[in-house]
Design a protein around this motif. Structure first.
Motif, PDB file in Angstrom:
ATOM      1  N   VAL A 284     -41.886 -41.987 -17.514  1.00  0.00           N
ATOM      2  CA  VAL A 284     -40.575 -42.491 -17.083  1.00  0.00           C
ATOM      3  C   VAL A 284     -40.661 -43.978 -16.741  1.00  0.00           C
ATOM      4  N   TYR A 285     -41.645 -44.309 -15.898  1.00  0.00           N
ATOM      5  CA  TYR A 285     -41.790 -45.719 -15.526  1.00  0.00           C
ATOM      6  C   TYR A 285     -42.036 -46.612 -16.755  1.00  0.00           C
ATOM      7  N   PRO A 286     -42.961 -46.233 -17.659  1.00  0.00           N
ATOM      8  CA  PRO A 286     -43.130 -47.057 -18.851  1.00  0.00           C
ATOM      9  C   PRO A 286     -41.860 -47.149 -19.700  1.00  0.00           C
ATOM     10  N   ALA A 287     -41.088 -46.057 -19.759  1.00  0.00           N
ATOM     11  CA  ALA A 287     -39.876 -46.088 -20.581  1.00  0.00           C
ATOM     12  C   ALA A 287     -38.878 -47.094 -20.029  1.00  0.00           C
ATOM     13  N   ILE A 288     -38.760 -47.118 -18.710  1.00  0.00           N
ATOM     14  CA  ILE A 288     -37.839 -48.073 -18.085  1.00  0.00           C
ATOM     15  C   ILE A 288     -38.308 -49.495 -18.379  1.00  0.00           C
ATOM     16  N   ARG A 289     -39.613 -49.685 -18.225  1.00  0.00           N
ATOM     17  CA  ARG A 289     -40.183 -51.006 -18.468  1.00  0.00           C
ATOM     18  C   ARG A 289     -39.934 -51.439 -19.924  1.00  0.00           C
ATOM     19  N   THR A 290     -40.118 -50.497 -20.848  1.00  0.00           N
ATOM     20  CA  THR A 290     -39.893 -50.784 -22.264  1.00  0.00           C
ATOM     21  C   THR A 290     -38.457 -51.219 -22.503  1.00  0.00           C
ATOM     22  N   SER A 291     -37.518 -50.524 -21.851  1.00  0.00           N
ATOM     23  CA  SER A 291     -36.105 -50.866 -22.045  1.00  0.00           C
ATOM     24  C   SER A 291     -35.843 -52.298 -21.603  1.00  0.00           C
ATOM     25  N   PHE A 292     -36.471 -52.708 -20.511  1.00  0.00           N
ATOM     26  CA  PHE A 292     -36.281 -54.099 -20.074  1.00  0.00           C
ATOM     27  C   PHE A 292     -36.896 -55.072 -21.077  1.00  0.00           C
ATOM     28  N   LEU A 293     -38.096 -54.747 -21.541  1.00  0.00           N
ATOM     29  CA  LEU A 293     -38.800 -55.650 -22.459  1.00  0.00           C
ATOM     30  C   LEU A 293     -38.020 -55.855 -23.748  1.00  0.00           C
ATOM     31  N   ALA A 294     -37.277 -54.824 -24.153  1.00  0.00           N
ATOM     32  CA  ALA A 294     -36.544 -54.919 -25.407  1.00  0.00           C
ATOM     33  C   ALA A 294     -35.496 -56.031 -25.360  1.00  0.00           C
ATOM     34  N   PHE A 295     -35.033 -56.343 -24.156  1.00  0.00           N
ATOM     35  CA  PHE A 295     -33.997 -57.373 -24.020  1.00  0.00           C
ATOM     36  C   PHE A 295     -34.566 -58.712 -23.562  1.00  0.00           C
ATOM     37  N   GLN A 296     -35.888 -58.883 -23.753  1.00  0.00           N
ATOM     38  CA  GLN A 296     -36.502 -60.159 -23.383  1.00  0.00           C
ATOM     39  C   GLN A 296     -37.232 -60.737 -24.578  1.00  0.00           C
ATOM     40  N   ASN A 297     -37.254 -62.074 -24.648  1.00  0.00           N
ATOM     41  CA  ASN A 297     -38.069 -62.681 -25.695  1.00  0.00           C
ATOM     42  C   ASN A 297     -39.473 -62.938 -25.161  1.00  0.00           C
ATOM     43  N   ASN A 298     -40.325 -63.555 -25.995  1.00  0.00           N
ATOM     44  CA  ASN A 298     -41.720 -63.746 -25.601  1.00  0.00           C
ATOM     45  C   ASN A 298     -41.891 -64.574 -24.335  1.00  0.00           C
TER      46      ASN A 298
ATOM     47  N   TRP B 293     -34.028 -63.396 -20.787  1.00  0.00           N
ATOM     48  CA  TRP B 293     -33.126 -62.336 -21.276  1.00  0.00           C
ATOM     49  C   TRP B 293     -32.464 -62.793 -22.562  1.00  0.00           C
ATOM     50  N   SER B 294     -32.532 -61.942 -23.595  1.00  0.00           N
ATOM     51  CA  SER B 294     -31.845 -62.321 -24.832  1.00  0.00           C
ATOM     52  C   SER B 294     -31.706 -61.090 -25.722  1.00  0.00           C
ATOM     53  N   LEU B 295     -30.892 -61.226 -26.737  1.00  0.00           N
ATOM     54  CA  LEU B 295     -30.707 -60.132 -27.691  1.00  0.00           C
ATOM     55  C   LEU B 295     -31.475 -60.416 -28.984  1.00  0.00           C
ATOM     56  N   ASP B 296     -32.384 -61.408 -28.935  1.00  0.00           N
ATOM     57  CA  ASP B 296     -33.110 -61.836 -30.133  1.00  0.00           C
ATOM     58  C   ASP B 296     -33.747 -60.671 -30.887  1.00  0.00           C
ATOM     59  N   ASN B 297     -34.366 -59.763 -30.111  1.00  0.00           N
ATOM     60  CA  ASN B 297     -35.101 -58.679 -30.761  1.00  0.00           C
ATOM     61  C   ASN B 297     -34.186 -57.809 -31.607  1.00  0.00           C
ATOM     62  N   PHE B 298     -32.977 -57.561 -31.084  1.00  0.00           N
ATOM     63  CA  PHE B 298     -32.049 -56.719 -31.831  1.00  0.00           C
ATOM     64  C   PHE B 298     -31.465 -57.481 -33.014  1.00  0.00           C
ATOM     65  N   ILE B 299     -31.212 -58.775 -32.789  1.00  0.00           N
ATOM     66  CA  ILE B 299     -30.707 -59.594 -33.899  1.00  0.00           C
ATOM     67  C   ILE B 299     -31.730 -59.600 -35.029  1.00  0.00           C
ATOM     68  N   TRP B 300     -33.007 -59.812 -34.638  1.00  0.00           N
ATOM     69  CA  TRP B 300     -34.079 -59.814 -35.637  1.00  0.00           C
ATOM     70  C   TRP B 300     -34.102 -58.488 -36.405  1.00  0.00           C
ATOM     71  N   MET B 301     -33.936 -57.401 -35.624  1.00  0.00           N
ATOM     72  CA  MET B 301     -34.083 -56.081 -36.220  1.00  0.00           C
ATOM     73  C   MET B 301     -33.007 -55.800 -37.265  1.00  0.00           C
ATOM     74  N   PHE B 302     -31.777 -56.248 -36.975  1.00  0.00           N
ATOM     75  CA  PHE B 302     -30.694 -55.904 -37.890  1.00  0.00           C
ATOM     76  C   PHE B 302     -30.399 -56.992 -38.917  1.00  0.00           C
ATOM     77  N   THR B 303     -31.191 -58.076 -38.887  1.00  0.00           N
ATOM     78  CA  THR B 303     -30.970 -59.095 -39.904  1.00  0.00           C
ATOM     79  C   THR B 303     -32.101 -59.148 -40.916  1.00  0.00           C
ATOM     80  N   GLN B 304     -33.276 -58.595 -40.577  1.00  0.00           N
ATOM     81  CA  GLN B 304     -34.336 -58.665 -41.588  1.00  0.00           C
ATOM     82  C   GLN B 304     -34.017 -57.676 -42.704  1.00  0.00           C
ATOM     83  N   PRO B 305     -34.237 -58.096 -43.949  1.00  0.00           N
ATOM     84  CA  PRO B 305     -33.793 -57.283 -45.086  1.00  0.00           C
ATOM     85  C   PRO B 305     -34.410 -55.889 -45.106  1.00  0.00           C
TER      86      PRO B 305
END
Lengths: 321, 452, 331
Positions: free
Chosen positions: A60-74, A78-90
């Motif tokens: 549970v704790y790692p899952a919560i942490r993962t959810s936060f990391l998904a919305f952060q860049n390196n 805070w950013s949506l870069d990861n999702f943008i990357w995911m849905f724009t790569q061919p």
């Protein structure tokens, strides 16, 4: 390994067993000594305590942490870069489609073959050995499975074929095919490996369930003059419905998480990648934890329909009681 | 009833334990070396320790790992530090996880500067101590120090090295047909066409398959071409994203390589057509040369060990042997050589005297000579005597590295961020030799470059 | 398809061998046995034979290959063993007795594997059975939602858990391990504890889900009757639920055993890699080499690591043969 080393190892196991027994003993002691008021609550809490503690820390704790990391860049912003990357790569759309294809095929086929096999060999001579044959693929590690299927799908441009599939093709006068490089047959062939592994799992659990169907019911149906197929559909299947759902669900989730097969056979090249494989690649190969986490979140979304279906099944079960 | 059940549970356990015990019988205790047999004069500067232990992890396995352990056996005996090496093929993927979780080994032998950068950025690395830095300044070309430096802090000395961009050939075949070693890229093209028309088959054999790293041998080709066509400045800009990945200069390098790799007339000799590039394992990609079915194979110096796939030494690597190699020529004849290569960096995760003593030893010319004399590898350490190397090719490689005229650059994909160097660049190569056009592949790789 | 013949033979032989054992296990003369005999038709037999053969071929190829020299493996198909004979035990010798100093002694890795798997399976099984019982038989509204939540946890890829869990372990568990080492010096500082806990954590959601299904299938009147007799939950759990759920427990125990046995990822992260703790999979992964072209070693390694799971399967086999409710209906 020296003798003290071995003793130390044995001692660790013995101590582990003792501590485990002590923990369970204590829990049961307190469960049975629970106060009269709110007794069921206490007992429930104590029965659940160790398991819930474990999953809270480990998952549970790692899952919560993962959810936060998904919305952060390196850089940790805070950013949506990861999702943008995911849905724009061919390749992303293809990865999603492949994942859907895996989940659509592997669980159904594994469950059907596993069930048929379990019914056919039930109470037959040599049942034990029949079971081992289907069970073997589970016992072989993924590394081994990769080698085994390497010997099946191998392609040789010149000279003798050492891949079984191409040897058969050549024997019938055909041209050898580069199975794993040819899209879309390669994804299907990878799914075959998953089916090969998971069918044994389905078979073992369903076989146990079939043995739980009361023989009186089958006998009664037989006296009514029904044939074997009708008895199977009207008596056996309803009797093991719960197990069928469980097996199907478990294999579906295992399929969603599959990455070793893709990784060892094609590394996700030639349009065979699936979400779980991309996740591993991004998080561990490419050190892009944020991108990996975003992909993990997508897996959560994929599993939602399965969860909802199971919720409904569970509700129905509870109403019956 | 209950007791019987227990006994059934116990059966497999007891059986398994019995197997385990039987097997432990096969293995004895490993005896430590006797300090009396070793001359410890060379090791005095590293000090002596009581009961100190250093754990080391890396990607080096099997025979290479044994030789590595052997190279510091005397050091262990003389200093009293016991060094425990663990090799793992998953090391690169796991080391960041271990470091972040506080479970890293004392020393990690990191094969890519890009990974070293990431570990340093995570704040997990211990900077190199002064004696190590002094050794780097004394024994290595300055570019090596740059590769191990992050934000002005030096984190490790180089360990071993390899030279990429060798082209393997059969000396007998060249002599028989009167072929000359090409001195420029154009001459290489002419030679390839000459071989094709003489033999009636393709001249080059290529293997790009490498498990989940499939495609990496292709990145070596591209790096060699970028360095030779555009020089070290453009190369440095390329790997640091100073110019975009889809820059026309990079496209030019791709097309230069594509003249071989995407050309049915040129590949894939003795293996099949162009589509077999990605199915042929890199380990076996050059072997058709042994059967005379192929004439040229591009692969790093380490390929020496692959010429005898079943062990033994039937196939020799020498200018008068079964196979030998020349360096991919520069664009213009004359001037110094330009080579790409690789190497490892032992980084430290624990701040302790014994760890630094060990790293101090690894950065010395003493270690370099000890290890290279055991065979199979080279180092860019200038204190290394080329003659101790185990083969003609390794001697030649060491001389190239030590030559002040040589322009050395580290393997580009190892310098790039992981998202490119260990993922999209490899995948791009696979798609590219599979028929995708250069512009599209370059755009995809450029898009995958991480923002920060 | 003459190449299948060798795969057929062992099956036929096994049928003959298995007959005696089967007869002993079956209760002769029950109605159930007679009914079943009429159910298994010729078609079913043929179908199951076909499935069995198809499933065996790939593994059989691996077995044959593991006894062939590397050169032959690379150049000829395994089914041409009679045209290209070559038999060697060298692959097994290398895997079992190779004395590469980086990882010397197979014996200690095997002991580690057994130790890790034993407790890794047992902890998971015990705690999962307790939780499954509570979810199935103690009724509260919110418990259903908690159960669904635990079920959904299955999807968390364990790769995502590695870093946070490792951090927790090095903060809390490491001092405990050091303390234990000080008290009992023969127990090394790197001990099995992190691996046991990690395997239990990752295995629990699926275990609870599977066992819940079987435990909730136990007829309610059996449980109610026990309650009326004044049995406590502890007694019901131990005296009624566990014996009745034995086939399910045995099935899951086997799977968990195999998953832990074949695990490499968790071991790489939590074992610290020394021979104090590292399992045999880690050793085999090293043997196989960086870029896994050593097919001949891989083949032998795969069979070395499969032996113990198969022993376990055979010894727990008897539990599946009994019906799930065999005890319940016979009172």
């Amino acid at each position: 390994m020296t003798t003290p080393d071995l003793l130390g190892k044995i001692l660790q196991v013995v101590m582990g067993l003792v501590v485990l027994a002590a923990v369970v003993g204590l829990l049961i002691f307190f469960i049975d000594k629970a106060p009269k008021k709110g007794r069921d609550y206490w007992q429930l809490a104590l029965f659940l305590l160790p398991a819930m503690l474990f999953v809270a820390i480990g998952l549970v704790y790692p899952a919560i942490r993962t959810s936060f990391l998904a919305f952060q860049n390196n850089a940790g912003e805070w950013s949506l870069d990861n999702f943008i990357w995911m849905f724009t790569q061919p390749a992303a759309i293809r990865t999603l489609i492949n994942t859907v294809l895996w989940v659509a095929l592997a669980p159904v086929i594994s469950t059907v073959i596993g069930l048929a096999y379990a019914v056919f060999i039930d109470k037959s001579r040599g049942e034990k050995y029949y079971k081992v044959i289907l069970f073997m693929p589970i016992a072989i590690s993924f590394v081994g499975a990769g080698v085994i299927w390497g010997f099946v799908y191998d392609y040789n441009g010149v000279g003798d074929q050492i891949g079984l599939l191409n040897a058969i093709v050549v024997a019938f006068g055909g041209e050898p095919v580069q199975w794993l490089q040819t899209d879309p047959i390669n994804t299907i062939l990878l799914i075959v490996i998953m089916i090969w592994i998971q069918t044994g799992f389905a078979m073992v659990l369903l076989s146990a369930a079939i043995k739980g169907v009361p023989t009186e019911q089958i006998e009664a149906a037989e006296l009514d003059g029904t044939n074997a197929w009708q008895r199977f559909m009207n008596v056996t299947v309803p009797g093991i419905r719960g197990s069928l759902v469980v097996v199907f669900t478990t294999i579906s989730i295992a399929t969603l998480k599959v990455f070793d097969i893709v990784r060892t056979m094609t590394a996700g090249n030639f349009n065979t990648s699936v979400v779980a494989n991309e996740m591993y690649t991004q998080a561990f190969r490419a050190s892009e934890i944020g991108r990996g986490s975003a992909l993990a979140l997508i897996l959560f979304v994929f599993v939602l329909p399965i969860v909802i279906y199971n919720v409904n099944v569970l509700r129905k079960q509870r109403e019956i009681r | 009833m209950r007791i019987r059940r227990h006994r059934r549970w116990m059966a497999p356990v007891v059986a398994a334990a019995a197997v385990g015990l039987a097997l432990t019988g096969c293995t004895g205790d490993i005896a430590g070396e006797d300090a009396a047999d070793t001359d410890c004069a060379d090791y005095e500067e590293y000090g002596t320790f009581d009961d100190a232990e250093v754990t080391v992890a890396g990607t080096i396995l099997d025979l290479e790992a044994d030789r590595l352990s052997e190279s510091w056996a005397d050091f262990e005996t003389c200093t009293g530090i016991s060094v425990d090496y663990q090799g793992s093929s998953e090391f690169e993927a796991q080391i960041a996880v271990l470091a972040e979780g506080g479970n890293a080994p004392d020393v990690g032998i990191v094969p890519q500067p890009g990974l070293l950068n990431r570990l340093a950025a995570g704040g997990w690395l211990i900077p190199a101590s002064q004696p190590v830095v002094d050794n780097i300044d004394e024994w290595w070309d300055p570019i090596w120090k740059e590769y191990a430096t992050v934000d002005g802090e030096v984190y490790a000395a180089p360990l071993m090295a390899s030279i990429k961009g060798y082209i393997w050939y059969s000396p007998a075949e060249f002599e028989e047909n009167g072929y000359e070693i090409p001195a420029t890229l154009d001459e290489l093209t002419a030679l390839s066409e000459q071989i094709a028309s003489d033999s009636g088959r393709q001249p080059w054999c290529v293997g790009l398959e490498s498990g989940d790293a499939t495609g990496w041998p292709g990145t070596d080709w591209i790096e060699d071409y970028v360095l030779r066509l555009h020089g070290p400045e453009v190369y440095d800009q390329w790997v640091t994203h100073g110019i975009p990945f889809n820059d026309p200069q990079i496209a030019e390098a791709f097309d230069g390589v594509g003249a071989y790799l995407k050309n049915e007339e040129m590949v894939n000799a003795g293996i099949g057509n162009v589509s077999t590039l990605v199915t042929e394992a890199f380990q076996t990609g050059g072997l058709p040369i042994l059967d005379g079915e192929c004439s040229l194979h591009h692969q790093a110096s380490f390929y020496e060990t692959f010429w005898n796939p079943d062990g033994g030494d039937a196939n020799t690597v020498a200018s008068d042997g079964t196979v030998f190699a020349f360096l991919l020529p520069p664009e213009e004849a004359g001037g110094g050589l330009q080579v790409t290569g690789g190497g490892e960096f032992p980084v430290a995760f624990r701040d302790a005297e014994e760890v630094e003593a060990f790293r101090h030893y690894l950065s010395s010319d003493l270690w370099a000579n000890n290890r290279v004399s055991l065979g199979g590898v080279i180092s860019a350490n200038k204190g290394l005597d080329p003659e101790v190397a185990s083969s003609e090719l390794l001697v030649q490689s060491i001389e190239i590295l030590q030559n002040p005229e040589t322009t050395f650059r580290f393997d580009g994909s190892d310098l790039m961020p992981g998202a490119v160097g260990a993922d999209s660049f490899w995948k791009g190569i696979v798609a590219w030799v599979g028929g995708e056009d250069t512009a599209q592949v370059l755009d995809t790789i450029e898009a995958s470059w991480p923002a920060s | 398809m003459s190449s299948v013949a060798p795969a057929d033979l062992p099956i036929d032989k096994e049928l003959a061998d298995g007959e005696a054992a089967e007869l002993a296990e079956r209760e002769p003369g029950t109605k159930a046995a007679r009914v079943k005999k009429r159910l298994t038709s010729r078609t079913a037999t043929i179908a199951s034979l076909v499935i069995a053969v198809v499933w065996t071929i790939p593994t059989f190829g691996l077995l044959v290959s593991s006894f062939r020299p590397a050169e032959l493996i690379r150049t000829t198909g395994w089914w041409t063993i009679f045209q290209n004979p070559g038999f060697t035990l060298e692959n097994y010798a290398t895997v079992l007795f190779s004395t590469s100093s980086s990882s010397p002694q197979l014996g200690s890795y095997l002991v580690n594997s057994i130790a890790i798997t034993l407790l890794g399976t047992l902890i998971t099984l015990v705690f999962a059975a307790m939780a499954a019982y509570a979810f199935a038989w103690i009724r509260f509204k919110w418990v259903n939602w908690l159960f669904i939540f635990v079920f959904a946890l299955q999807i968390i890829p364990l790769q995502m858990s590695l870093v946070p869990l490792l951090q927790i372990f090095s903060t809390w568990l490491r001092p405990m391990q050091a303390w234990l080492h000080d008290i009992v010096p023969i127990i090394p500082e790197q001990n099995y504890l992190p691996l046991w806990l990690a395997h239990a954590m990752f295995g629990l959601p699926l275990a609870i889900f599977l066992l819940h299904n079987f435990i909730s299938d136990i007829p309610a009147d059996v449980i109610e009757a026990a309650k009326v007799d004044g049995a406590t939950h502890g007694q019901i759990f131990f005296r009624i639920v566990l014996p009745l759920a034995t086939p399910a427990l045995a099935s899951f125990a086997i799977f968990q055993f195999i998953w832990v046995w074949n695990d490499l990822l968790v071991a790489l992260i939590f074992s610290g890699g020394t021979q104090d703790v590292a399992p045999i999979t880690q050793r085999l992964a090293e043997l196989v080499g960086t870029r896994g072209q050593e097919w001949q070693l891989l083949t032998a390694a795969a069979f070395v690591s499969i032996v113990i799971p198969l022993i376990v399967f055979f010894s727990l086999q008897r539990y599946f043969v009994r019906g799930l409710l065999a005890g319940a209906t016979k009172g």
